[in-house]
Design a protein around this motif. Structure first.
Motif, PDB file in Angstrom:
ATOM      1  N   ASP A 136       7.500   4.816  -0.386  1.00 37.91           N
ATOM      2  CA  ASP A 136       7.418   3.392  -0.017  1.00 37.91           C
ATOM      3  C   ASP A 136       6.065   3.098   0.613  1.00 37.91           C
ATOM      4  O   ASP A 136       5.403   2.117   0.290  1.00 37.91           O
ATOM      5  CB  ASP A 136       8.528   3.026   0.987  1.00 37.91           C
ATOM      6  CG  ASP A 136       9.884   2.948   0.299  1.00 37.91           C
ATOM      7  OD1 ASP A 136       9.903   2.984  -0.955  1.00 37.91           O
ATOM      8  OD2 ASP A 136      10.914   2.883   1.007  1.00 37.91           O
ATOM      9  N   PHE A 137       5.661   3.979   1.532  1.00 34.44           N
ATOM     10  CA  PHE A 137       4.375   3.821   2.212  1.00 34.44           C
ATOM     11  C   PHE A 137       3.238   3.786   1.178  1.00 34.44           C
ATOM     12  O   PHE A 137       2.381   2.900   1.187  1.00 34.44           O
ATOM     13  CB  PHE A 137       4.180   4.967   3.209  1.00 34.44           C
ATOM     14  CG  PHE A 137       2.781   5.100   3.729  1.00 34.44           C
ATOM     15  CD1 PHE A 137       2.344   4.315   4.796  1.00 34.44           C
ATOM     16  CD2 PHE A 137       1.892   5.994   3.147  1.00 34.44           C
ATOM     17  CE1 PHE A 137       1.042   4.424   5.257  1.00 34.44           C
ATOM     18  CE2 PHE A 137       0.603   6.108   3.605  1.00 34.44           C
ATOM     19  CZ  PHE A 137       0.165   5.323   4.665  1.00 34.44           C
ATOM     20  N   CYS A 138       3.234   4.763   0.269  1.00 33.87           N
ATOM     21  CA  CYS A 138       2.140   4.867  -0.709  1.00 33.87           C
ATOM     22  C   CYS A 138       2.130   3.667  -1.655  1.00 33.87           C
ATOM     23  O   CYS A 138       1.069   3.177  -2.033  1.00 33.87           O
ATOM     24  CB  CYS A 138       2.238   6.162  -1.507  1.00 33.87           C
ATOM     25  SG  CYS A 138       1.876   7.598  -0.486  1.00 33.87           S
ATOM     26  N   THR A 139       3.317   3.180  -2.013  1.00 36.47           N
ATOM     27  CA  THR A 139       3.392   2.007  -2.886  1.00 36.47           C
ATOM     28  C   THR A 139       2.785   0.798  -2.171  1.00 36.47           C
ATOM     29  O   THR A 139       1.963   0.076  -2.732  1.00 36.47           O
ATOM     30  CB  THR A 139       4.864   1.732  -3.276  1.00 36.47           C
ATOM     31  OG1 THR A 139       5.389   2.931  -3.857  1.00 36.47           O
ATOM     32  CG2 THR A 139       4.991   0.599  -4.275  1.00 36.47           C
ATOM     33  N   GLN A 140       3.183   0.614  -0.895  1.00 33.74           N
ATOM     34  CA  GLN A 140       2.668  -0.537  -0.128  1.00 33.74           C
ATOM     35  C   GLN A 140       1.151  -0.469   0.053  1.00 33.74           C
ATOM     36  O   GLN A 140       0.469  -1.478   0.062  1.00 33.74           O
ATOM     37  CB  GLN A 140       3.332  -0.600   1.251  1.00 33.74           C
ATOM     38  CG  GLN A 140       4.755  -1.108   1.194  1.00 33.74           C
ATOM     39  CD  GLN A 140       5.552  -0.670   2.416  1.00 33.74           C
ATOM     40  OE1 GLN A 140       4.977  -0.268   3.429  1.00 33.74           O
ATOM     41  NE2 GLN A 140       6.866  -0.749   2.318  1.00 33.74           N
ATOM     42  N   LYS A 141       0.640   0.736   0.240  1.00 32.75           N
ATOM     43  CA  LYS A 141      -0.810   0.877   0.506  1.00 32.75           C
ATOM     44  C   LYS A 141      -1.602   1.087  -0.787  1.00 32.75           C
ATOM     45  O   LYS A 141      -2.785   1.431  -0.738  1.00 32.75           O
ATOM     46  CB  LYS A 141      -1.074   2.070   1.457  1.00 32.75           C
ATOM     47  CG  LYS A 141      -0.310   2.020   2.770  1.00 32.75           C
ATOM     48  CD  LYS A 141      -0.750   0.862   3.645  1.00 32.75           C
ATOM     49  CE  LYS A 141       0.113   0.796   4.900  1.00 32.75           C
ATOM     50  NZ  LYS A 141       0.078  -0.520   5.559  1.00 32.75           N
TER      51      LYS A 141
END
Ligand code: SAH
Length: 494
Positions: A188-193
Protein backbone atom coordinates in the motif's frame (compact mmCIF):
# COMPACT_ATOMS: atom_id res chain seq x y z
CA UNK A 1 4.57 -42.18 -27.82
CA UNK A 2 3.85 -38.72 -29.14
CA UNK A 3 3.38 -35.36 -27.49
CA UNK A 4 -0.08 -34.93 -25.92
CA UNK A 5 -0.82 -38.67 -26.21
CA UNK A 6 -2.92 -39.88 -23.28
CA UNK A 7 -2.01 -42.89 -21.15
CA UNK A 8 -2.86 -44.46 -17.80
CA UNK A 9 -0.18 -44.89 -15.14
CA UNK A 10 0.16 -45.94 -11.48
CA UNK A 11 2.23 -43.53 -9.41
CA UNK A 12 4.67 -45.47 -7.26
CA UNK A 13 7.33 -43.06 -6.06
CA UNK A 14 8.27 -39.41 -5.51
CA UNK A 15 11.15 -37.68 -7.31
CA UNK A 16 13.68 -35.32 -5.82
CA UNK A 17 11.54 -32.26 -6.57
CA UNK A 18 8.44 -33.85 -5.04
CA UNK A 19 6.92 -34.86 -8.38
CA UNK A 20 5.22 -38.26 -8.73
CA UNK A 21 6.99 -41.09 -10.55
CA UNK A 22 5.28 -43.89 -12.46
CA UNK A 23 6.36 -46.56 -14.93
CA UNK A 24 4.85 -47.92 -18.13
CA UNK A 25 6.60 -51.00 -19.55
CA UNK A 26 9.79 -50.11 -17.70
CA UNK A 27 9.80 -46.49 -18.96
CA UNK A 28 9.89 -43.87 -16.18
CA UNK A 29 7.55 -40.87 -16.09
CA UNK A 30 7.84 -37.76 -13.93
CA UNK A 31 4.41 -36.29 -13.30
CA UNK A 32 3.82 -33.21 -11.14
CA UNK A 33 0.80 -32.99 -8.81
CA UNK A 34 0.58 -36.73 -8.28
CA UNK A 35 1.43 -38.88 -5.26
CA UNK A 36 2.23 -42.58 -4.78
CA UNK A 37 -0.94 -44.68 -4.87
CA UNK A 38 -2.68 -42.47 -7.46
CA UNK A 39 -3.83 -44.06 -10.71
CA UNK A 40 -4.04 -41.26 -13.23
CA UNK A 41 -4.59 -40.34 -16.81
CA UNK A 42 -1.57 -38.42 -18.08
CA UNK A 43 -0.62 -36.60 -21.22
CA UNK A 44 2.89 -36.79 -22.72
CA UNK A 45 4.86 -33.53 -22.50
CA UNK A 46 8.47 -34.41 -23.30
CA UNK A 47 10.32 -37.66 -23.96
CA UNK A 48 14.01 -38.30 -23.31
CA UNK A 49 15.91 -41.52 -23.93
CA UNK A 50 15.17 -43.28 -20.65
CA UNK A 51 12.48 -41.16 -19.08
CA UNK A 52 9.77 -38.67 -19.86
CA UNK A 53 7.65 -35.87 -18.41
CA UNK A 54 3.88 -35.94 -18.46
CA UNK A 55 1.05 -33.78 -17.19
CA UNK A 56 -1.66 -35.06 -14.90
CA UNK A 57 -4.98 -34.84 -16.77
CA UNK A 58 -7.29 -36.53 -14.27
CA UNK A 59 -7.16 -38.83 -11.30
CA UNK A 60 -8.78 -42.17 -12.09
CA UNK A 61 -8.31 -43.66 -8.60
CA UNK A 62 -6.97 -41.38 -5.86
CA UNK A 63 -4.24 -42.63 -3.55
CA UNK A 64 -5.57 -43.62 -0.09
CA UNK A 65 -3.07 -41.04 1.22
CA UNK A 66 -4.56 -38.20 -0.83
CA UNK A 67 -5.99 -35.23 1.07
CA UNK A 68 -7.46 -31.91 -0.02
CA UNK A 69 -4.59 -29.39 -0.16
CA UNK A 70 -5.06 -26.82 2.59
CA UNK A 71 -3.63 -24.05 0.45
CA UNK A 72 -5.74 -22.85 -2.50
CA UNK A 73 -2.68 -22.14 -4.64
CA UNK A 74 -0.62 -25.23 -3.73
CA UNK A 75 -0.59 -26.49 -7.33
CA UNK A 76 0.43 -23.26 -9.07
CA UNK A 77 2.91 -22.20 -6.38
CA UNK A 78 4.77 -25.50 -6.42
CA UNK A 79 6.51 -24.81 -3.11
CA UNK A 80 4.71 -27.53 -1.16
CA UNK A 81 4.86 -30.43 -3.59
CA UNK A 82 3.52 -32.99 -1.09
CA UNK A 83 0.51 -31.03 0.17
CA UNK A 84 -1.86 -33.50 -1.45
CA UNK A 85 -0.41 -36.28 0.74
CA UNK A 86 -1.61 -36.76 4.33
CA UNK A 87 1.04 -35.71 6.84
CA UNK A 88 1.40 -39.27 8.21
CA UNK A 89 2.03 -40.50 4.67
CA UNK A 90 4.62 -37.75 4.12
CA UNK A 91 6.52 -38.92 7.20
CA UNK A 92 6.36 -42.55 6.05
CA UNK A 93 7.50 -41.52 2.58
CA UNK A 94 10.52 -39.66 4.02
CA UNK A 95 11.55 -42.66 6.12
CA UNK A 96 11.37 -44.93 3.08
CA UNK A 97 13.28 -42.42 0.95
CA UNK A 98 16.17 -42.53 3.42
CA UNK A 99 15.90 -46.33 3.67
CA UNK A 100 15.93 -46.73 -0.13
CA UNK A 101 18.92 -44.46 -0.63
CA UNK A 102 20.98 -46.03 2.15
CA UNK A 103 20.16 -49.51 0.88
CA UNK A 104 20.37 -49.00 -2.89
CA UNK A 105 23.05 -46.35 -3.16
CA UNK A 106 24.95 -47.02 0.05
CA UNK A 107 24.70 -50.80 0.00
CA UNK A 108 23.92 -50.69 3.74
CA UNK A 109 22.02 -53.50 5.40
CA UNK A 110 19.14 -51.40 6.77
CA UNK A 111 15.72 -52.08 8.15
CA UNK A 112 12.87 -49.60 8.69
CA UNK A 113 11.67 -49.71 12.26
CA UNK A 114 8.59 -48.16 13.77
CA UNK A 115 8.39 -46.40 17.11
CA UNK A 116 11.27 -47.19 19.41
CA UNK A 117 11.49 -50.79 18.17
CA UNK A 118 14.89 -52.40 18.05
CA UNK A 119 16.35 -53.42 14.73
CA UNK A 120 16.87 -57.05 13.87
CA UNK A 121 20.33 -58.37 14.62
CA UNK A 122 23.08 -56.82 12.59
CA UNK A 123 20.82 -54.48 10.65
CA UNK A 124 21.01 -50.69 10.69
CA UNK A 125 17.71 -49.21 11.83
CA UNK A 126 16.22 -46.35 9.82
CA UNK A 127 13.93 -44.87 12.44
CA UNK A 128 10.50 -43.30 12.03
CA UNK A 129 10.66 -39.71 10.76
CA UNK A 130 10.44 -37.16 13.55
CA UNK A 131 7.55 -34.94 12.43
CA UNK A 132 5.75 -31.87 13.73
CA UNK A 133 2.62 -31.89 15.88
CA UNK A 134 1.21 -29.20 13.64
CA UNK A 135 3.04 -28.96 10.31
CA UNK A 136 1.88 -25.41 9.50
CA UNK A 137 3.21 -21.90 10.16
CA UNK A 138 6.66 -23.34 10.72
CA UNK A 139 8.80 -21.15 8.46
CA UNK A 140 10.46 -18.20 10.16
CA UNK A 141 11.51 -16.61 6.86
CA UNK A 142 9.72 -15.47 3.70
CA UNK A 143 11.24 -13.88 0.61
CA UNK A 144 8.58 -12.49 -1.70
CA UNK A 145 9.37 -11.16 -5.18
CA UNK A 146 7.56 -7.94 -6.12
CA UNK A 147 5.94 -7.29 -9.48
CA UNK A 148 2.66 -6.45 -11.13
CA UNK A 149 -0.37 -8.63 -11.63
CA UNK A 150 -2.18 -8.68 -14.96
CA UNK A 151 -4.13 -5.54 -13.99
CA UNK A 152 -0.94 -3.58 -13.30
CA UNK A 153 -1.40 -3.71 -9.53
CA UNK A 154 1.73 -3.93 -7.35
CA UNK A 155 1.80 -7.43 -5.83
CA UNK A 156 4.06 -9.75 -3.85
CA UNK A 157 3.92 -13.47 -4.40
CA UNK A 158 5.75 -16.00 -6.50
CA UNK A 159 6.62 -16.37 -10.16
CA UNK A 160 4.02 -18.31 -12.14
CA UNK A 161 5.63 -21.20 -14.01
CA UNK A 162 8.54 -20.00 -16.10
CA UNK A 163 7.08 -16.53 -16.66
CA UNK A 164 7.86 -13.19 -15.05
CA UNK A 165 4.26 -12.76 -13.95
CA UNK A 166 3.72 -12.77 -10.25
CA UNK A 167 0.83 -14.63 -8.71
CA UNK A 168 -0.14 -12.81 -5.51
CA UNK A 169 0.23 -14.86 -2.39
CA UNK A 170 -1.86 -13.43 0.39
CA UNK A 171 -1.35 -15.92 3.15
CA UNK A 172 1.23 -18.68 2.89
CA UNK A 173 0.12 -21.37 5.33
CA UNK A 174 3.63 -22.49 6.23
CA UNK A 175 4.74 -18.91 6.99
CA UNK A 176 4.06 -16.53 9.88
CA UNK A 177 0.51 -15.27 10.22
CA UNK A 178 1.69 -11.64 10.34
CA UNK A 179 3.33 -11.81 6.90
CA UNK A 180 0.11 -11.08 5.04
CA UNK A 181 -0.69 -7.80 6.85
CA UNK A 182 2.93 -6.61 6.81
CA UNK A 183 3.24 -7.29 3.09
CA UNK A 184 -0.01 -5.43 2.46
CA UNK A 185 1.27 -2.48 4.48
CA UNK A 186 4.48 -2.32 2.36
CA UNK A 187 2.58 -2.68 -0.93
CA UNK A 188 0.00 0.00 0.00
CA UNK A 189 2.81 2.36 0.96
CA UNK A 190 4.73 1.72 -2.29
CA UNK A 191 1.58 2.14 -4.39
CA UNK A 192 0.79 5.48 -2.71
CA UNK A 193 4.35 6.74 -3.14
CA UNK A 194 4.55 5.50 -6.75
CA UNK A 195 7.48 3.25 -5.92
CA UNK A 196 8.01 0.89 -8.83
CA UNK A 197 8.57 -2.85 -8.80
CA UNK A 198 11.82 -4.14 -10.21
CA UNK A 199 11.61 -5.56 -13.72
CA UNK A 200 14.13 -8.36 -14.25
CA UNK A 201 14.22 -8.22 -18.03
CA UNK A 202 14.74 -4.45 -18.28
CA UNK A 203 16.74 -4.15 -15.04
CA UNK A 204 14.58 -1.19 -14.04
CA UNK A 205 12.36 -0.34 -11.10
CA UNK A 206 13.18 -0.12 -7.40
CA UNK A 207 11.58 -2.74 -5.16
CA UNK A 208 12.82 -6.30 -5.79
CA UNK A 209 11.87 -8.44 -2.79
CA UNK A 210 10.37 -8.23 0.66
CA UNK A 211 12.29 -10.33 3.18
CA UNK A 212 10.41 -11.13 6.37
CA UNK A 213 11.73 -12.97 9.40
CA UNK A 214 10.16 -13.77 12.73
CA UNK A 215 11.81 -15.07 15.86
CA UNK A 216 9.74 -18.12 16.74
CA UNK A 217 10.32 -17.89 20.48
CA UNK A 218 10.94 -14.15 20.82
CA UNK A 219 8.18 -12.96 18.45
CA UNK A 220 10.61 -10.35 17.09
CA UNK A 221 9.87 -9.38 13.49
CA UNK A 222 12.29 -8.22 10.79
CA UNK A 223 11.38 -6.48 7.55
CA UNK A 224 14.05 -5.94 4.92
CA UNK A 225 13.25 -4.43 1.51
CA UNK A 226 15.61 -5.44 -1.26
CA UNK A 227 16.02 -2.49 -3.61
CA UNK A 228 17.69 -1.77 -6.92
CA UNK A 229 18.81 1.65 -5.67
CA UNK A 230 20.49 3.45 -2.79
CA UNK A 231 17.46 4.70 -0.85
CA UNK A 232 13.72 4.40 -0.45
CA UNK A 233 11.58 7.54 -0.85
CA UNK A 234 9.70 8.54 2.34
CA UNK A 235 11.40 5.73 4.30
CA UNK A 236 10.56 7.40 7.64
CA UNK A 237 6.87 7.15 6.89
CA UNK A 238 7.16 3.44 6.07
CA UNK A 239 9.05 2.88 9.33
CA UNK A 240 6.34 4.54 11.39
CA UNK A 241 3.63 2.50 9.67
CA UNK A 242 5.52 -0.77 10.17
CA UNK A 243 6.24 0.01 13.82
CA UNK A 244 2.50 -0.31 14.47
CA UNK A 245 2.93 -4.12 14.22
CA UNK A 246 3.49 -5.96 17.48
CA UNK A 247 7.00 -7.36 17.67
CA UNK A 248 8.44 -5.14 14.89
CA UNK A 249 12.12 -5.04 15.86
CA UNK A 250 14.24 -4.47 12.77
CA UNK A 251 13.56 -2.58 9.53
CA UNK A 252 16.23 -2.27 6.88
CA UNK A 253 17.04 -1.96 3.20
CA UNK A 254 19.27 -4.30 1.27
CA UNK A 255 20.94 -2.87 -1.81
CA UNK A 256 21.04 -5.23 -4.79
CA UNK A 257 21.81 -3.44 -8.07
CA UNK A 258 23.04 -6.49 -9.93
CA UNK A 259 21.42 -8.24 -12.86
CA UNK A 260 21.06 -11.50 -10.97
CA UNK A 261 18.47 -13.83 -9.54
CA UNK A 262 20.39 -13.98 -6.27
CA UNK A 263 17.96 -12.27 -3.92
CA UNK A 264 20.19 -10.33 -1.54
CA UNK A 265 23.05 -7.94 -2.16
CA UNK A 266 25.83 -7.50 0.40
CA UNK A 267 25.03 -3.97 1.65
CA UNK A 268 22.48 -3.21 4.35
CA UNK A 269 21.02 0.17 5.28
CA UNK A 270 19.47 0.17 8.70
CA UNK A 271 16.22 2.10 9.10
CA UNK A 272 15.03 1.03 12.55
CA UNK A 273 16.23 -1.19 15.40
CA UNK A 274 19.62 -2.77 16.12
CA UNK A 275 20.03 -4.32 12.65
CA UNK A 276 19.10 -7.82 13.77
CA UNK A 277 16.46 -9.85 15.58
CA UNK A 278 17.14 -12.59 18.10
CA UNK A 279 15.71 -16.07 18.40
CA UNK A 280 16.34 -19.16 20.46
CA UNK A 281 17.12 -22.79 19.76
CA UNK A 282 16.80 -24.75 22.96
CA UNK A 283 18.37 -22.56 25.65
CA UNK A 284 20.66 -20.65 23.30
CA UNK A 285 20.08 -17.20 21.84
CA UNK A 286 21.11 -16.23 18.32
CA UNK A 287 21.39 -12.87 16.57
CA UNK A 288 19.98 -12.97 13.05
CA UNK A 289 20.53 -10.16 10.53
CA UNK A 290 19.00 -10.09 7.05
CA UNK A 291 22.08 -11.81 5.60
CA UNK A 292 22.53 -14.49 8.27
CA UNK A 293 21.87 -18.12 7.52
CA UNK A 294 19.43 -19.46 10.09
CA UNK A 295 17.52 -22.73 9.94
CA UNK A 296 13.99 -21.95 8.72
CA UNK A 297 12.09 -24.36 10.96
CA UNK A 298 13.07 -23.61 14.56
CA UNK A 299 10.81 -26.23 16.19
CA UNK A 300 12.32 -29.06 14.16
CA UNK A 301 15.82 -27.61 14.37
CA UNK A 302 15.70 -28.01 18.14
CA UNK A 303 14.70 -31.68 17.68
CA UNK A 304 17.40 -32.25 15.04
CA UNK A 305 20.13 -30.75 17.20
CA UNK A 306 18.92 -32.65 20.26
CA UNK A 307 19.32 -35.87 18.24
CA UNK A 308 22.81 -34.85 17.11
CA UNK A 309 23.68 -34.13 20.74
CA UNK A 310 22.23 -37.45 21.91
CA UNK A 311 24.29 -39.33 19.27
CA UNK A 312 27.42 -37.38 20.23
CA UNK A 313 26.92 -38.84 23.77
CA UNK A 314 29.05 -36.18 25.43
CA UNK A 315 29.99 -36.50 29.07
CA UNK A 316 31.83 -33.21 29.58
CA UNK A 317 35.48 -33.46 28.59
CA UNK A 318 35.33 -34.31 24.92
CA UNK A 319 37.06 -32.59 22.06
CA UNK A 320 34.52 -32.10 19.33
CA UNK A 321 34.63 -30.78 15.76
CA UNK A 322 31.57 -29.32 14.07
CA UNK A 323 32.24 -29.19 10.34
CA UNK A 324 30.12 -27.04 7.99
CA UNK A 325 29.06 -25.18 11.11
CA UNK A 326 27.24 -22.18 9.55
CA UNK A 327 26.67 -19.62 12.32
CA UNK A 328 27.73 -22.18 14.91
CA UNK A 329 24.31 -23.33 16.00
CA UNK A 330 25.25 -27.01 16.36
CA UNK A 331 28.70 -26.09 17.72
CA UNK A 332 27.15 -24.09 20.55
CA UNK A 333 24.60 -26.79 21.27
CA UNK A 334 27.51 -29.24 21.65
CA UNK A 335 29.67 -26.78 23.60
CA UNK A 336 27.12 -26.84 26.42
CA UNK A 337 28.10 -30.48 27.05
CA UNK A 338 31.61 -30.84 25.60
CA UNK A 339 35.12 -29.93 26.74
CA UNK A 340 36.03 -27.99 23.63
CA UNK A 341 34.35 -27.48 20.24
CA UNK A 342 36.00 -26.41 16.99
CA UNK A 343 33.73 -25.21 14.18
CA UNK A 344 34.66 -24.89 10.50
CA UNK A 345 32.69 -22.97 7.87
CA UNK A 346 33.51 -21.54 4.45
CA UNK A 347 31.56 -18.24 4.70
CA UNK A 348 33.50 -15.63 6.72
CA UNK A 349 30.38 -13.67 7.78
CA UNK A 350 28.83 -16.84 9.18
CA UNK A 351 31.94 -17.34 11.31
CA UNK A 352 31.66 -13.72 12.55
CA UNK A 353 28.11 -14.60 13.61
CA UNK A 354 29.31 -17.84 15.20
CA UNK A 355 31.89 -16.01 17.32
CA UNK A 356 29.32 -13.37 18.35
CA UNK A 357 26.82 -16.07 19.23
CA UNK A 358 29.41 -17.97 21.28
CA UNK A 359 30.25 -14.80 23.22
CA UNK A 360 26.61 -13.85 23.72
CA UNK A 361 25.87 -17.29 25.16
CA UNK A 362 29.02 -17.30 27.29
CA UNK A 363 30.44 -20.39 25.59
CA UNK A 364 34.19 -19.81 25.65
CA UNK A 365 35.15 -23.41 25.00
CA UNK A 366 34.82 -22.87 21.26
CA UNK A 367 37.07 -21.92 18.39
CA UNK A 368 35.93 -21.16 14.84
CA UNK A 369 37.87 -21.44 11.59
CA UNK A 370 37.02 -19.88 8.22
CA UNK A 371 37.72 -22.07 5.21
CA UNK A 372 36.63 -25.22 3.47
CA UNK A 373 36.42 -28.19 5.80
CA UNK A 374 38.48 -30.31 3.38
CA UNK A 375 41.36 -27.80 3.61
CA UNK A 376 41.14 -26.57 7.20
CA UNK A 377 40.72 -29.89 8.99
CA UNK A 378 43.73 -31.67 7.40
CA UNK A 379 45.83 -28.53 7.93
CA UNK A 380 44.98 -28.10 11.60
CA UNK A 381 45.31 -31.84 12.23
CA UNK A 382 48.76 -31.96 10.57
CA UNK A 383 49.97 -29.01 12.58
CA UNK A 384 48.47 -29.66 16.01
CA UNK A 385 47.71 -33.39 16.00
CA UNK A 386 44.66 -32.35 17.93
CA UNK A 387 42.54 -35.15 19.17
CA UNK A 388 38.85 -35.56 18.35
CA UNK A 389 36.44 -37.67 20.36
CA UNK A 390 33.43 -36.78 18.27
CA UNK A 391 33.14 -35.19 14.82
CA UNK A 392 29.87 -33.75 13.59
CA UNK A 393 29.40 -32.95 9.90
CA UNK A 394 26.46 -31.10 8.33
CA UNK A 395 27.47 -30.60 4.69
CA UNK A 396 25.45 -29.02 1.88
CA UNK A 397 23.66 -31.29 -0.61
CA UNK A 398 26.80 -32.44 -2.38
CA UNK A 399 28.00 -34.18 0.78
CA UNK A 400 31.56 -34.40 2.14
CA UNK A 401 34.73 -34.15 0.12
CA UNK A 402 36.69 -37.42 0.12
CA UNK A 403 39.79 -35.61 1.37
CA UNK A 404 37.81 -34.60 4.43
CA UNK A 405 36.53 -38.13 5.03
CA UNK A 406 40.12 -39.40 4.84
CA UNK A 407 41.19 -36.92 7.50
CA UNK A 408 38.24 -37.75 9.73
CA UNK A 409 39.26 -41.41 9.66
CA UNK A 410 42.87 -40.46 10.47
CA UNK A 411 41.67 -38.48 13.48
CA UNK A 412 40.10 -41.70 14.85
CA UNK A 413 37.13 -40.15 16.68
CA UNK A 414 35.00 -42.61 18.66
CA UNK A 415 31.86 -41.35 16.98
CA UNK A 416 30.91 -39.39 13.89
CA UNK A 417 27.51 -37.73 13.73
CA UNK A 418 26.48 -37.07 10.15
CA UNK A 419 23.65 -34.55 9.64
CA UNK A 420 22.53 -34.60 6.02
CA UNK A 421 20.05 -32.73 3.83
CA UNK A 422 20.47 -35.17 0.93
CA UNK A 423 20.19 -38.86 1.65
CA UNK A 424 21.74 -39.82 -1.71
CA UNK A 425 25.12 -38.19 -0.98
CA UNK A 426 24.74 -39.34 2.63
CA UNK A 427 24.50 -42.93 1.37
CA UNK A 428 27.66 -42.48 -0.73
CA UNK A 429 29.60 -41.07 2.23
CA UNK A 430 28.35 -43.73 4.68
CA UNK A 431 29.46 -46.43 2.24
CA UNK A 432 32.94 -44.86 2.09
CA UNK A 433 33.12 -44.54 5.86
CA UNK A 434 31.97 -48.16 6.26
CA UNK A 435 34.86 -49.31 4.09
CA UNK A 436 37.25 -47.31 6.30
CA UNK A 437 36.31 -48.55 9.73
CA UNK A 438 33.25 -46.45 10.61
CA UNK A 439 30.05 -48.38 10.74
CA UNK A 440 26.65 -46.72 10.61
CA UNK A 441 24.78 -47.51 13.81
CA UNK A 442 21.42 -45.86 13.08
CA UNK A 443 19.73 -43.27 10.88
CA UNK A 444 17.10 -40.84 12.13
CA UNK A 445 15.08 -38.89 9.52
CA UNK A 446 13.75 -35.52 10.71
CA UNK A 447 11.08 -33.54 8.88
CA UNK A 448 12.45 -30.01 8.64
CA UNK A 449 10.31 -29.04 5.64
CA UNK A 450 6.76 -30.45 5.94
CA UNK A 451 4.87 -30.64 2.60
CA UNK A 452 8.09 -30.59 0.59
CA UNK A 453 9.97 -33.67 -0.64
CA UNK A 454 13.08 -32.83 1.41
CA UNK A 455 14.22 -34.82 4.39
CA UNK A 456 17.02 -34.24 6.87
CA UNK A 457 18.78 -37.26 8.39
CA UNK A 458 21.00 -37.64 11.46
CA UNK A 459 23.25 -40.71 11.48
CA UNK A 460 25.47 -42.12 14.16
CA UNK A 461 28.70 -43.77 13.02
CA UNK A 462 30.95 -45.65 15.33
CA UNK A 463 34.64 -46.47 15.13
CA UNK A 464 34.86 -50.23 14.79
CA UNK A 465 38.65 -50.39 14.64
CA UNK A 466 39.60 -48.64 17.82
CA UNK A 467 40.86 -51.05 20.45
CA UNK A 468 38.46 -51.61 23.33
CA UNK A 469 39.45 -50.01 26.65
CA UNK A 470 40.26 -53.31 28.38
CA UNK A 471 42.75 -54.16 25.64
CA UNK A 472 44.82 -51.03 26.33
CA UNK A 473 47.23 -53.00 28.50
CA UNK A 474 48.16 -55.16 25.55
CA UNK A 475 48.90 -52.23 23.32
CA UNK A 476 52.36 -52.05 21.91
CA UNK A 477 54.52 -49.05 22.69
CA UNK A 478 53.73 -47.31 19.46
CA UNK A 479 50.02 -47.32 20.20
CA UNK A 480 50.58 -46.20 23.79
CA UNK A 481 52.59 -43.28 22.48
CA UNK A 482 49.81 -42.55 20.09
CA UNK A 483 47.18 -42.36 22.82
CA UNK A 484 49.50 -40.30 25.04
CA UNK A 485 49.87 -37.74 22.22
CA UNK A 486 46.13 -37.76 21.71
CA UNK A 487 45.48 -37.17 25.39
CA UNK A 488 48.00 -34.39 25.57
CA UNK A 489 46.28 -32.75 22.64
CA UNK A 490 43.09 -33.05 24.63
CA UNK A 491 44.51 -31.31 27.71
CA UNK A 492 46.06 -28.45 25.80
CA UNK A 493 42.76 -27.39 24.32
CA UNK A 494 40.48 -27.65 27.34
N1 SAH B 1 25.35 -26.66 10.61
C1 SAH B 1 24.76 -25.41 10.20
C2 SAH B 1 24.80 -25.14 8.70
C3 SAH B 1 24.56 -26.27 7.78
S1 SAH B 1 24.33 -25.81 6.09
C4 SAH B 1 23.35 -25.32 10.74
O1 SAH B 1 22.78 -26.30 11.18
O2 SAH B 1 22.79 -24.22 10.72
C5 SAH B 1 25.89 -26.21 5.39
C6 SAH B 1 26.94 -25.16 5.61
O3 SAH B 1 28.15 -25.58 4.99
C7 SAH B 1 26.64 -23.79 5.01
O4 SAH B 1 26.75 -22.83 6.02
C8 SAH B 1 27.71 -23.60 3.93
O5 SAH B 1 28.14 -22.26 3.81
C9 SAH B 1 28.82 -24.46 4.45
N2 SAH B 1 29.80 -24.99 3.47
C10 SAH B 1 29.59 -25.32 2.18
N3 SAH B 1 30.69 -25.89 1.67
C11 SAH B 1 31.62 -25.93 2.65
C12 SAH B 1 32.95 -26.43 2.73
N4 SAH B 1 33.55 -27.00 1.69
N5 SAH B 1 33.61 -26.32 3.91
C13 SAH B 1 33.00 -25.75 4.99
N6 SAH B 1 31.76 -25.26 4.95
C14 SAH B 1 31.06 -25.35 3.81
Amino acid sequence: MNKNELFTVDITDVGSDGEGIGKTEGFTWFIKDTIPGDVIEASVMKIKKNYGFARMVRIITPSPDRVESACPIARSCGGCTLQAMSYEAQLRFKQSKVFNNLTRLGGLNCVMVSGGADAEDGKIPVLETIGMDSPWRYRNKAQLPIGYDKNGRLVAGFYAGHSHNIIPQDDCLIGAEENEAITKCVLDFCTQKHISAYDETRHEGLLRHILLRKGYYTGEIMVCLVINGESLPCADELVSRLREFDGMSSISLNVNRERTNVILGSRLINLYGPGYITDMIGELTFKINPLSFFQVNPVQTAKLYAKALEYAALTGGENVWDLYCGIGTISLFLAQKAGFVRGVEIIPEAIDNARDNAAMNGLENTQFYVGSAEDVVPEVFEKEHCHADVIVVDPPRKGCDEKLLETIVKMTPDRVVYVSCDSATLARDLKWMGAHGYQTVKAQPVDMFPHSGHVETVCLLSNTQRPKKESYITLDVEMEDYYRIKNEGKKSTT
